[in-house]
Design an enzyme around this catalytic site. Structure first.
Site, PDB file in Angstrom:
ATOM      1  N   ALA A 132       0.890  -1.218   0.003  1.00 60.98           N
ATOM      2  CA  ALA A 132       0.168   0.036  -0.175  1.00 60.98           C
ATOM      3  C   ALA A 132       0.283   1.703  -0.475  1.00 60.98           C
ATOM      4  O   ALA A 132       2.014   1.824   0.171  1.00 60.98           O
ATOM      5  CB  ALA A 132      -1.193   0.005   1.142  1.00 60.98           C
ATOM      6  N   GLU A 154       3.670  -5.658   7.511  1.00 61.04           N
ATOM      7  CA  GLU A 154       3.248  -4.334   8.352  1.00 61.04           C
ATOM      8  C   GLU A 154       3.527  -4.847   9.759  1.00 61.04           C
ATOM      9  O   GLU A 154       3.727  -3.527   9.978  1.00 61.04           O
ATOM     10  CB  GLU A 154       1.611  -4.979   7.737  1.00 61.04           C
ATOM     11  CG  GLU A 154       1.000  -4.363   6.800  1.00 61.04           C
ATOM     12  CD  GLU A 154       0.811  -5.807   6.349  1.00 61.04           C
ATOM     13  OE1 GLU A 154       0.366  -5.792   4.923  1.00 61.04           O
ATOM     14  OE2 GLU A 154       0.989  -6.532   5.792  1.00 61.04           O
TER      15      GLU A 154
END
Length: 260
Positions: free
Chosen positions: A66, A135
């Site tokens: 992202a 993440e």
């Protein structure tokens, strides 16, 4: 339909949707998620589209994650809304899409990129592919379905290890983990995906739509997948495809499904 970050091309019923931000390794930003949603929404409404192949542009990345710059200063409430909107608009939308979706992973599939590939109905990868959910190295967890879909595909223990270490696995390891179904050379990746799509298209796409719904029901909280299967099985008996398929079988000929 013209997009800034997504390419969409239909060839003989196979729609190739390509994330096209090569300078950013095809990272997902808000605009790209919106455009992917629109591309899939349009595909759902086009009878000419039978199967979707989802891939990334260039030779380095499927989707390398992202766009962190868009949410690095978000509050907890904004972060929760980001995940909720992203899952509803794209990741769950793809997972529950009524037409077959094949992810052709042509390089890095990290974070949101791996989550997007996992939302597809199945995955094939090129030999140079690398996959992971990094993440926790940023102080956050996967928020686009990664903590749910990865254990479903590779098992709880392997998923926990991948998420906790934030490490990457290569294509062959992904194949051993059942994260991908096939590994090919990068040059053969799309051609191989098209051959699989061709095999799918020889069958009843009406029945396949029901099969997608039935399989997904097993992973929905509070839903009895067996009851969904029974219901979808029954519905098939009222379709023109069922009439054609059974008639063709009894007459020892190849079925020509009308898709109704």
């Amino acid at each position: 339909m013209d997009f800034q970050n997504v390419l969409s091309e239909n060839k003989d019923g196979i729609l190739q949707i390509t994330v096209n931000r090569p300078s950013k390794l095809n990272a997902l930003n808000k605009e790209t998620i919106d455009e992917l949603h629109q591309a899939f929404k349009a595909a759902a409404e086009e009878d000419e589209v039978k199967v979707i192949i989802l891939t990334g542009s260039g030779e380095k990345a499927f989707v390398a994650g992202a766009d962190i710059s868009e949410f690095s200063d978000f509050s907890p409430e904004e972060g929760e809304e980001l995940a909720a909107q992203g899952q509803a608009k794209l990741f769950d939308f793809v997972a529950n899409f009524s037409k077959p979706v094949i992810a052709a992973v042509n390089g890095f599939a990290l974070g949101g990129g791996l989550e997007l590939a996992m939302a597809a109905h199945f995955r094939i990868a090129s030999e140079n592919a690398k996959m992971g959910l990094p993440e926790v190295s940023l102080g956050v967890i996967p928020g686009y379905g990664g903590t749910q879909r990865l254990p479903q595909l590779v098992g709880k223990g392997r998923a926990m290890e991948m998420i906790m270490t934030a490490g990457m696995i290569d294509a062959n390891q992904a194949l051993q983990y059942n994260l991908v179904n096939h590994v090919t050379t990068q040059e053969e990746l799309i051609e191989f995906a098209e051959r699989l799509a061709g095999k799918i298209m020889r069958n009843s796409l009406v029945a396949i739509k029901s099969a997608i719904k039935a399989v997904n029901a097993n992973y929905e909280t509070g839903v009895d997948g067996f009851k969904t299967e029974i219901s979808e099985f029954g519905k098939c008996f009222g379709t023109e495809d069922f009439e054609e398929g059974t008639t063709a079988f009894l007459n020892k000929r190849r079925a020509d499904f009308p898709g109704k």
